[in-house]
Design an enzyme around this catalytic site. Structure first.
Site, PDB file in Angstrom:
ATOM      1  N   TYR A 247     -14.139 -56.171 -91.002  1.00 18.67           N
ATOM      2  CA  TYR A 247     -15.226 -55.262 -91.361  1.00 18.67           C
ATOM      3  C   TYR A 247     -15.960 -55.604 -92.647  1.00 18.67           C
ATOM      4  O   TYR A 247     -16.951 -54.960 -92.979  1.00 18.67           O
ATOM      5  CB  TYR A 247     -14.690 -53.824 -91.410  1.00 18.67           C
ATOM      6  CG  TYR A 247     -14.300 -53.339 -90.031  1.00 18.67           C
ATOM      7  CD1 TYR A 247     -15.260 -52.842 -89.159  1.00 18.67           C
ATOM      8  CD2 TYR A 247     -12.990 -53.432 -89.594  1.00 18.67           C
ATOM      9  CE1 TYR A 247     -14.917 -52.435 -87.886  1.00 18.67           C
ATOM     10  CE2 TYR A 247     -12.639 -53.022 -88.316  1.00 18.67           C
ATOM     11  CZ  TYR A 247     -13.601 -52.525 -87.464  1.00 18.67           C
ATOM     12  OH  TYR A 247     -13.257 -52.133 -86.197  1.00 18.67           O
TER      13      TYR A 247
ATOM     14  N   PHE B  35      -7.024 -41.979 -88.601  1.00 21.02           N
ATOM     15  CA  PHE B  35      -7.979 -41.497 -87.613  1.00 21.02           C
ATOM     16  C   PHE B  35      -8.508 -42.672 -86.797  1.00 21.02           C
ATOM     17  O   PHE B  35      -8.336 -43.820 -87.178  1.00 21.02           O
ATOM     18  CB  PHE B  35      -9.133 -40.743 -88.274  1.00 21.02           C
ATOM     19  CG  PHE B  35      -9.753 -41.448 -89.461  1.00 21.02           C
ATOM     20  CD1 PHE B  35     -10.713 -42.450 -89.272  1.00 21.02           C
ATOM     21  CD2 PHE B  35      -9.394 -41.103 -90.761  1.00 21.02           C
ATOM     22  CE1 PHE B  35     -11.282 -43.081 -90.353  1.00 21.02           C
ATOM     23  CE2 PHE B  35      -9.991 -41.749 -91.852  1.00 21.02           C
ATOM     24  CZ  PHE B  35     -10.924 -42.730 -91.639  1.00 21.02           C
TER      25      PHE B  35
END
Length: 412
Positions: free
Chosen positions: A125, A412
């Site tokens: 990322y 999450f």
């Protein structure tokens, strides 16, 4: 990509198919009870990806959460999640297209200036402007060696084991008070709490049934809780059970020390493991022998500034700062430019500037230092931040740093 449609999730059945694709990409079998639990806090309009007309071949999404920033303010954040690409659709640019679509949508909405994610593979990322802004620590040790230093005050409170219902009625207030000043922690509404303590066979694979403990002050006020799982193990020479700690929170040092003694003094337990803590977890300072508590450090949360001036103005700074930043952001070009940041412990403002830059920094490195856990001076020493004005990196590092390490939000 002409045979694929980029769209959002439409309804419950579509979300089921979406989740099935996510589980498949992560080489796992779908857990229906987990999926049903996540429905309770998922906005389908934030879940999207590429569909080939028959199935989801790439997925991404984000939850609308609040994150605590240095200085204590809780602000909206896009908690990026469920990012996957099917094995037979790799190397087509689907991930890049989804990341760009998501960041452009977040910017257009204007609610969140910051996005955060956990990375399944850490190198991915950075090219999208996400910087590693906190570390995840796992503590472990043999309980017989984890005595406390002399003079540790355990207070006069008591610890009792409890059930899930009582914990859900009691722990949220303790949690909110305990994490109020901890950058990186996110809010936990009731559906998140229910998902956080959800128990099933898949979650028991590495340990046992989830258990809970509450600490009450002498006047009956709840002031700490522990969530843990015992892993039963018995060998020829006796018990060797291990305690897997999911979370310990306390509103004061005495309650914290008392509930930890409850966990470390548990019968039949020989070792303890606690994952997801910060590098400055107080337990490390309570034990008499610091070498007895092993500390392993891993990557934690990755942060991305979607709107640079808005994000920099949201947090507080440890010292007074007046610096011009030259920001390079290839993936989100609207952020590229020169900004004057002025701030301190009481507030900040950030705006476009034509003045000469003091520091040159990429979006990735700006995300890394945003929560105060990564030193801007260290990045400069590594050649990742440019210093045009002598001493500017050290001064900015002092301002961007914070008194406590950023925490790891719920996964999450």
């Amino acid at each position: 990509m002409s045979d694929l449609t980029l769209r959002t999730v439409t309804d419950d059945d579509d979300f089921q198919a979406f989740q099935n694709a996510v589980y498949s990409a992560f080489l796992k079998e779908p857990q229906q009870d987990e999926i049903d639990s996540e429905r309770q806090f998922t906005d389908y309009e934030s879940m999207f990806g590429f569909h080939d007309g028959n199935r989801w071949v790439a997925t991404a999404g984000d939850f609308a959460k609040n994150v605590i920033l240095p200085g204590g303010a809780a602000v909206p954040v896009a908690a990026v999640t469920m990012v996957s690409v099917a094995a037979d659709h790799r190397r087509r640019g689907l991930l890049t297209a989804m990341m760009r679509h998501q960041l452009e949508r977040i910017r257009a909405d204007g609610t969140e200036a910051v996005a955060m994610l956990f990375a399944s593979e850490a190198p991915i990322y950075g090219r999208f402007g996400y910087g590693l802004s906190s570390v995840n620590v796992e503590l472990s040790g043999q309980v017989r060696e984890l005595t406390f230093r002399p003079g540790v005050d355990l207070g006069g409170g008591t610890v009792t084991q409890t059930d899930a219902g009582t914990l859900l009625d009691t722990a949220p207030a303790v949690y909110d008070a305990a994490v109020a000043g901890l950058p990186g922690r996110m809010n936990r509404p009731r559906p998140w709490w229910q998902h956080w303590i959800h128990d099933n066979e898949d979650r028991r694979k590495e340990s046992g049934r989830i258990r809970f403990a509450l600490h009450h002050e002498p006047d009956g006020t709840p002031s700490a809780f522990a969530i843990y799982r015992p892993k039963h193990r018995w060998e020829s020479n006796g018990p060797h059970s291990e305690l897997h700690i999911q979370e310990v929170r306390a509103t004061n040092p005495r309650a914290y020390a008392r509930i930890w003694r409850f966990l470390l003094d548990m019968d039949l337990v020989r070792s303890v493991r606690y994952d997801g803590v910060t590098v400055d977890e107080p337990l490390r300072h309570l034990v008499a022998d610091p070498r007895a508590l092993r500390c392993e450090v891993f990557d934690g949360i990755f942060t991305r500034l979607v709107d640079v001036p808005a994000a920099l103005a949201l947090r507080r700074y440890a010292t007074e700062v007046d610096v011009v930043l030259e920001v390079a952001d290839e993936f989100c070009p609207w952020n590229t430019g020169r900004y004057r940041l002025r701030g301190g412990p009481d507030g900040a403002d950030c705006e476009k500037s034509t003045a000469s830059a003091d520091i040159a920094i990429s979006a990735r490195e700006l995300g890394a230092v945003y929560l105060g856990g990564v030193s801007l001076a260290a990045l400069a020493a590594a050649g990742l931040v440019g210093e045009a004005t002598p001493g500017a990196a050290a001064r900015a590092a002092a301002a961007f740093g914070w008194v406590v390490a950023p925490g790891i939000p719920d996964h999450f």
